[in-house]
Design a protein around this motif. Structure first.
Motif, PDB file in Angstrom:
ATOM      1  N   ARG A  46       0.867  -1.175   0.000  1.00  0.00           N
ATOM      2  CA  ARG A  46       0.000   0.000   0.000  1.00  0.00           C
ATOM      3  C   ARG A  46       0.904   1.224   0.000  1.00  0.00           C
ATOM      4  O   ARG A  46       1.711   1.396   0.902  1.00  0.00           O
ATOM      5  CB  ARG A  46      -0.897  -0.004   1.230  1.00  0.00           C
ATOM      6  N   TRP A  47       0.752   2.041  -1.031  1.00  0.00           N
ATOM      7  CA  TRP A  47       1.573   3.228  -1.170  1.00  0.00           C
ATOM      8  C   TRP A  47       0.739   4.461  -0.844  1.00  0.00           C
ATOM      9  O   TRP A  47      -0.401   4.583  -1.280  1.00  0.00           O
ATOM     10  CB  TRP A  47       2.096   3.369  -2.598  1.00  0.00           C
ATOM     11  N   THR A  48       1.328   5.404  -0.141  1.00  0.00           N
ATOM     12  CA  THR A  48       0.685   6.685   0.116  1.00  0.00           C
ATOM     13  C   THR A  48       1.435   7.734  -0.697  1.00  0.00           C
ATOM     14  O   THR A  48       2.656   7.868  -0.567  1.00  0.00           O
ATOM     15  CB  THR A  48       0.727   7.036   1.621  1.00  0.00           C
ATOM     16  N   LEU A  49       0.693   8.437  -1.557  1.00  0.00           N
ATOM     17  CA  LEU A  49       1.278   9.434  -2.451  1.00  0.00           C
ATOM     18  C   LEU A  49       0.513  10.749  -2.310  1.00  0.00           C
ATOM     19  O   LEU A  49      -0.703  10.749  -2.134  1.00  0.00           O
ATOM     20  CB  LEU A  49       1.187   8.977  -3.908  1.00  0.00           C
ATOM     21  N   LYS A  50       1.226  11.830  -2.427  1.00  0.00           N
ATOM     22  CA  LYS A  50       0.594  13.148  -2.474  1.00  0.00           C
ATOM     23  C   LYS A  50       0.646  13.577  -3.931  1.00  0.00           C
ATOM     24  O   LYS A  50       1.731  13.747  -4.494  1.00  0.00           O
ATOM     25  CB  LYS A  50       1.337  14.141  -1.577  1.00  0.00           C
ATOM     26  N   THR A  59      -3.872  13.596  -0.984  1.00  0.00           N
ATOM     27  CA  THR A  59      -3.147  12.386  -0.643  1.00  0.00           C
ATOM     28  C   THR A  59      -4.002  11.190  -1.036  1.00  0.00           C
ATOM     29  O   THR A  59      -5.202  11.163  -0.743  1.00  0.00           O
ATOM     30  CB  THR A  59      -2.837  12.351   0.867  1.00  0.00           C
ATOM     31  N   VAL A  60      -3.385  10.225  -1.737  1.00  0.00           N
ATOM     32  CA  VAL A  60      -4.098   9.019  -2.158  1.00  0.00           C
ATOM     33  C   VAL A  60      -3.371   7.789  -1.637  1.00  0.00           C
ATOM     34  O   VAL A  60      -2.161   7.813  -1.435  1.00  0.00           O
ATOM     35  CB  VAL A  60      -4.249   8.931  -3.694  1.00  0.00           C
ATOM     36  N   PHE A  79      -3.160  -2.174  -9.852  1.00  0.00           N
ATOM     37  CA  PHE A  79      -3.288  -1.228  -8.746  1.00  0.00           C
ATOM     38  C   PHE A  79      -4.712  -0.700  -8.687  1.00  0.00           C
ATOM     39  O   PHE A  79      -5.455  -0.747  -9.671  1.00  0.00           O
ATOM     40  CB  PHE A  79      -2.287  -0.077  -8.866  1.00  0.00           C
ATOM     41  N   LYS A  80      -5.069  -0.205  -7.511  1.00  0.00           N
ATOM     42  CA  LYS A  80      -6.385   0.385  -7.293  1.00  0.00           C
ATOM     43  C   LYS A  80      -6.215   1.518  -6.290  1.00  0.00           C
ATOM     44  O   LYS A  80      -5.531   1.354  -5.290  1.00  0.00           O
ATOM     45  CB  LYS A  80      -7.340  -0.665  -6.736  1.00  0.00           C
ATOM     46  N   LEU A  81      -6.808   2.648  -6.578  1.00  0.00           N
ATOM     47  CA  LEU A  81      -6.799   3.755  -5.635  1.00  0.00           C
ATOM     48  C   LEU A  81      -7.893   3.515  -4.610  1.00  0.00           C
ATOM     49  O   LEU A  81      -9.052   3.304  -4.976  1.00  0.00           O
ATOM     50  CB  LEU A  81      -7.035   5.089  -6.345  1.00  0.00           C
ATOM     51  N   ALA A  82      -7.529   3.512  -3.348  1.00  0.00           N
ATOM     52  CA  ALA A  82      -8.501   3.306  -2.274  1.00  0.00           C
ATOM     53  C   ALA A  82      -9.448   4.504  -2.219  1.00  0.00           C
ATOM     54  O   ALA A  82      -9.000   5.652  -2.147  1.00  0.00           O
ATOM     55  CB  ALA A  82      -7.789   3.130  -0.939  1.00  0.00           C
ATOM     56  N   GLY A  83     -10.755   4.231  -2.287  1.00  0.00           N
ATOM     57  CA  GLY A  83     -11.745   5.286  -2.184  1.00  0.00           C
ATOM     58  C   GLY A  83     -11.989   6.066  -3.461  1.00  0.00           C
ATOM     59  O   GLY A  83     -12.770   7.011  -3.459  1.00  0.00           O
TER      60      GLY A  83
END
Length: 176
Positions: A46-50, A59-60, A79-83
């Protein structure tokens, strides 16, 4: 759906390239806007990116799944963006082009869903190739840095050694 394929020529052999690439956390750290990478297991992270487009910055969280580790040549991922109604995938393919040279190709596709998908894809279409190119070039640079032998602190690199030798020779001539 929007997609792109970008390539880069790495000054490292296929195995050295794979030694770097097989660690997914290294991929995350060179992503623009990188904040954090949480390794869940061998295939999931799980990656956190701004990220930002224009004045919109947010932030995603991106759930990354490696579908196939087929090293040293291929990695397939999704990959899938959460939310967010955005997902996609891609491939990394490496080909030896010489004894110390590897061509890498990164193919990425992004799919937006829901009523905002056409707008999202229209905004992302010109950005994805630039983003993927930047990522491929950064990946190349990091791989190349990882194969350069480290010099010892008391052993200056060749360029620094030449400068020091020239300076010492100059000072020696002044004394004479």
């Amino acid at each position: 759906m929007i997609e792109t394929e970008q390539t880069a020529l790495v000054q490292a052999d296929l195995q050295a390239t794979w030694n770097y690439v097989q660690d997914i956390s290294r991929w995350a750290t060179i992503m623009p806007g990188y904040r954090e990478c949480q390794i869940i297991d061998q295939n999931d992270s799980r990656w956190t990116l701004k990220v930002g487009v224009g004045g919109l910055v947010r932030t995603v969280k991106v759930q990354v799944h490696v579908d196939e580790w087929a090293g040293p040549e291929t990695v397939r991922f999704t990959f899938k963006l959460a939310g967010d109604p955005v997902h996609g995938g891609g491939t990394y393919v490496a080909t030896a082009t010489g004894p110390s040279e590897t061509q890498i190709a990164l193919k990425v596709h992004v799919i937006g869903t829901g009523p905002m998908a056409p707008m999202w894809e229209a905004m992302g279409k010109p950005l994805l190739p630039q983003f993927a190119k930047s990522f491929a070039e950064q990946l190349r640079d990091e791989i190349e840095k990882s194969v350069v032998p480290n010099s010892k602190p008391d052993e200056p690199s060749g360029k620094i050694r030449k400068i020091w030798c020239g300076l010492l020779a100059f000072l020696h001539r002044l004394r004479s």
